[in-house]
Design a protein around this motif. Structure first.
Motif: not given
Length: 283
Positions: A126-140
């Motif tokens: 998480d020290t690299r730039l990213h946006i949050d997205a969950f591999p196991a929990t789709p949010v649709s």
């Protein structure tokens, strides 16, 4: 705001909502003092094994990631229940249009220092730039609204914030493979995901991974350094605001989910931006 229950004028609330849905980070001087019995919780020794956070589920009262010590577990649960309650009140106070539409997610405590921490893979760095997205929990398509608080009494939590979501989405979109319905069904069947991964979730995970994997992008993209002082609270759509965490420990976090249609400006959501690039609906 002077406390967790104080309100805003309609004009200030409208500006705050406008900024939040544009991808900005809202910063509030809202202290969250520890109770006397919670003074021992400023310790990374609370974590069980190699975990980086302790999570609390307000739906069933479950606590995960804490060492097996009944007294400490009781104290941590009380801390997270209190933070959960105050952030729910704050959300209702600040964002009146969201009332009745926010779904409460996990509450977490992150007592470990992020700087120098060895991640198991670059995807978890998480020290690299990213946006949050969950591999196991789709949010649709639902938004990820997060409330943070720096519980550390001495040190700031250091972030960097990257370029706006539309720019980073345009940068990576042509490089991302199209989603596979068959793959999504297989992942759900094998219970790798908790529900069917939508095309939206596919693209968000691709964005998350490609941002972190692209070291040239990490080095060259414009960045803004941000330091959150001891006792400071901040609120952000972490699925929209490109961010990285450089240092800090003892942080509280509360996640909320919001359907896109309940936003004040749904056209700014990652879902609508990605649908514009794809040329069709993604959920």
């Amino acid at each position: 705001m002077s406390n967790w229950n104080s309100g805003l004028t309609p004009e200030t609330a409208a500006r705050a909502l406008d900024a939040l849905e544009s991808g900005s980070v809202l910063r509030l001087q809202l202290p969250f003092p520890l109770l006397d019995q919670e003074s021992d919780l400023l310790s990374p020794g609370l974590l069980s094994g190699a975990r980086k956070n302790i999570s609390y589920n307000s739906d069933d009262g479950s606590l995960k990631g804490c060492v097996n010590d009944p007294q400490l577990e009781l104290c941590v649960r009380g801390l997270l229940e209190r933070y959960n309650s105050l952030t729910r009140q704050l959300a209702d106070t600040l964002f009146v249009p969201y009332r009745g539409h926010l779904q409460v997610g996990r509450t977490s405590y992150r007592p470990a220092e992020i700087a120098g921490r060895k991640s198991s893979s670059w995807r978890r760095d998480d020290t690299r730039l990213h946006i949050d997205a969950f591999p196991a929990t789709p949010v649709s398509g639902r938004r990820l609204l997060r409330f943070f608080h720096n519980l550390n009494p001495h040190d700031s939590r250091r972030w960097i914030v990257g370029e706006p979501f539309p720019e980073l989405a345009r940068h990576f979109f042509s490089l991302m493979p199209k989603p596979s319905v068959l793959q999504a069904r297989l992942l759900a069947f094998m219970q790798v995901t908790r529900s069917l991964r939508s095309s939206y979730d596919h693209y968000m995970l691709q964005l998350h991974d490609r941002m972190k994997a692209d070291l040239d992008y990490q080095a060259k993209v414009p960045k803004i350094p941000v330091e959150f002082a001891p006792g400071e609270t901040w609120i952000v759509y972490s699925d929209q605001a490109s961010h990285a965490v450089l240092s800090g420990r003892f942080m509280l976090e509360q996640t909320f989910y919001l359907p896109v249609d309940n936003m004040a400006y749904p056209e700014r959501s990652p879902l609508r931006v990605l649908e514009g690039l794809a040329g069709h609906t993604l959920v």
